[in-house]
Design a protein around this motif. Structure first.
Motif, PDB file in Angstrom:
ATOM      1  N   LEU A   7      39.295  39.134  39.645  1.00 25.73           N
ATOM      2  CA  LEU A   7      38.016  39.500  40.318  1.00 25.73           C
ATOM      3  C   LEU A   7      37.590  38.493  41.237  1.00 25.73           C
ATOM      4  O   LEU A   7      36.354  38.643  41.753  1.00 25.73           O
ATOM      5  CB  LEU A   7      36.989  40.119  39.293  1.00 25.73           C
ATOM      6  N   ARG A   8      38.112  37.314  41.739  1.00 27.50           N
ATOM      7  CA  ARG A   8      37.773  36.333  42.432  1.00 27.50           C
ATOM      8  C   ARG A   8      37.941  37.120  43.889  1.00 27.50           C
ATOM      9  O   ARG A   8      38.304  38.116  44.452  1.00 27.50           O
ATOM     10  CB  ARG A   8      38.973  35.396  42.879  1.00 27.50           C
ATOM     11  N   ASP A   9      36.626  36.795  44.567  1.00 29.80           N
ATOM     12  CA  ASP A   9      36.345  37.404  45.874  1.00 29.80           C
ATOM     13  C   ASP A   9      36.157  38.830  45.961  1.00 29.80           C
ATOM     14  O   ASP A   9      36.770  39.666  47.027  1.00 29.80           O
ATOM     15  CB  ASP A   9      37.447  36.540  47.146  1.00 29.80           C
ATOM     16  N   TRP A  10      35.890  39.638  45.015  1.00 30.16           N
ATOM     17  CA  TRP A  10      36.027  40.976  44.932  1.00 30.16           C
ATOM     18  C   TRP A  10      35.118  41.694  45.946  1.00 30.16           C
ATOM     19  O   TRP A  10      35.537  42.674  46.299  1.00 30.16           O
ATOM     20  CB  TRP A  10      35.553  41.365  43.280  1.00 30.16           C
ATOM     21  N   LYS A  18      39.913  50.580  38.367  1.00 36.14           N
ATOM     22  CA  LYS A  18      40.005  49.697  36.991  1.00 36.14           C
ATOM     23  C   LYS A  18      39.228  48.295  37.589  1.00 36.14           C
ATOM     24  O   LYS A  18      38.492  48.104  36.424  1.00 36.14           O
ATOM     25  CB  LYS A  18      41.352  49.352  36.948  1.00 36.14           C
ATOM     26  N   GLU A  19      39.319  47.877  38.578  1.00 35.33           N
ATOM     27  CA  GLU A  19      38.624  46.679  39.006  1.00 35.33           C
ATOM     28  C   GLU A  19      37.148  46.874  38.910  1.00 35.33           C
ATOM     29  O   GLU A  19      36.256  46.154  38.473  1.00 35.33           O
ATOM     30  CB  GLU A  19      38.904  46.182  40.339  1.00 35.33           C
ATOM     31  N   VAL A  20      36.700  48.161  39.454  1.00 32.61           N
ATOM     32  CA  VAL A  20      35.071  48.222  39.656  1.00 32.61           C
ATOM     33  C   VAL A  20      34.588  48.557  38.253  1.00 32.61           C
ATOM     34  O   VAL A  20      33.495  48.085  38.003  1.00 32.61           O
ATOM     35  CB  VAL A  20      34.939  49.859  40.638  1.00 32.61           C
ATOM     36  N   ALA A  21      35.479  49.218  37.334  1.00 29.52           N
ATOM     37  CA  ALA A  21      35.025  49.307  36.138  1.00 29.52           C
ATOM     38  C   ALA A  21      34.954  47.913  35.259  1.00 29.52           C
ATOM     39  O   ALA A  21      34.081  47.742  34.480  1.00 29.52           O
ATOM     40  CB  ALA A  21      36.092  50.265  35.110  1.00 29.52           C
ATOM     41  N   ALA A  22      35.752  47.024  35.428  1.00 31.51           N
ATOM     42  CA  ALA A  22      35.776  45.879  34.835  1.00 31.51           C
ATOM     43  C   ALA A  22      34.314  44.915  35.516  1.00 31.51           C
ATOM     44  O   ALA A  22      33.821  44.052  34.867  1.00 31.51           O
ATOM     45  CB  ALA A  22      36.983  44.858  35.436  1.00 31.51           C
ATOM     46  N   ILE A  23      34.206  45.066  36.982  1.00 33.64           N
ATOM     47  CA  ILE A  23      32.986  44.554  37.434  1.00 33.64           C
ATOM     48  C   ILE A  23      31.512  45.033  36.562  1.00 33.64           C
ATOM     49  O   ILE A  23      30.796  43.938  36.192  1.00 33.64           O
ATOM     50  CB  ILE A  23      32.980  44.903  38.937  1.00 33.64           C
ATOM     51  N   GLY A  55      34.678  46.044  48.358  1.00 39.23           N
ATOM     52  CA  GLY A  55      33.802  45.376  47.572  1.00 39.23           C
ATOM     53  C   GLY A  55      32.457  45.294  48.161  1.00 39.23           C
ATOM     54  O   GLY A  55      31.269  45.344  47.383  1.00 39.23           O
ATOM     55  N   GLU A  56      32.133  45.152  49.470  1.00 38.05           N
ATOM     56  CA  GLU A  56      30.928  45.099  49.961  1.00 38.05           C
ATOM     57  C   GLU A  56      30.078  46.529  49.622  1.00 38.05           C
ATOM     58  O   GLU A  56      28.896  46.371  49.558  1.00 38.05           O
ATOM     59  CB  GLU A  56      30.871  45.188  51.424  1.00 38.05           C
ATOM     60  N   THR A  57      30.821  47.670  49.702  1.00 39.26           N
ATOM     61  CA  THR A  57      29.948  48.886  49.111  1.00 39.26           C
ATOM     62  C   THR A  57      29.792  48.773  47.922  1.00 39.26           C
ATOM     63  O   THR A  57      28.571  49.331  47.542  1.00 39.26           O
ATOM     64  CB  THR A  57      31.399  50.093  49.301  1.00 39.26           C
ATOM     65  N   ILE A  58      30.568  48.063  46.976  1.00 37.85           N
ATOM     66  CA  ILE A  58      30.065  48.152  45.372  1.00 37.85           C
ATOM     67  C   ILE A  58      28.931  47.271  45.395  1.00 37.85           C
ATOM     68  O   ILE A  58      27.911  47.567  44.677  1.00 37.85           O
ATOM     69  CB  ILE A  58      31.188  47.908  44.656  1.00 37.85           C
TER      70      ILE A  58
END
Length: 70
Positions: A7-10, A18-23, A55-58
């Motif tokens: 998740l570096r520089d996400w 899966k990454e959004v869920a982890a965040i 990532g900016e949207t999240i």
């Protein structure tokens, strides 16, 4: 063996569900439920069965959610 999610520089790249869920620390199903109820914006379709969030949207969605909680 579980794959590690980097998740570096996400906030500067495209993210999978899966990454959004982890965040957020939730299940992938929760991410899709949040998309359905408008809590998260819909992802961008970048291929046949491939969707991603920038990532900016999240990050913007997180800021918006924090503003509602205050």
């Amino acid at each position: 063996m579980t794959k590690h999610i980097d998740l570096r520089d996400w906030d500067n790249r495209y993210l999978t569900d899966k990454e959004v869920a982890a965040i957020y620390g939730v299940a992938r199903a929760t991410v899709w439920r949040w998309v359905g109820d408008g809590t998260l914006p819909a992802p961008i379709k970048i291929g046949g069965n491939t969707t991603r969030w920038h990532g900016e949207t999240i990050k913007a969605a997180m800021t918006k959610q924090e503003g509602k909680a205050a």
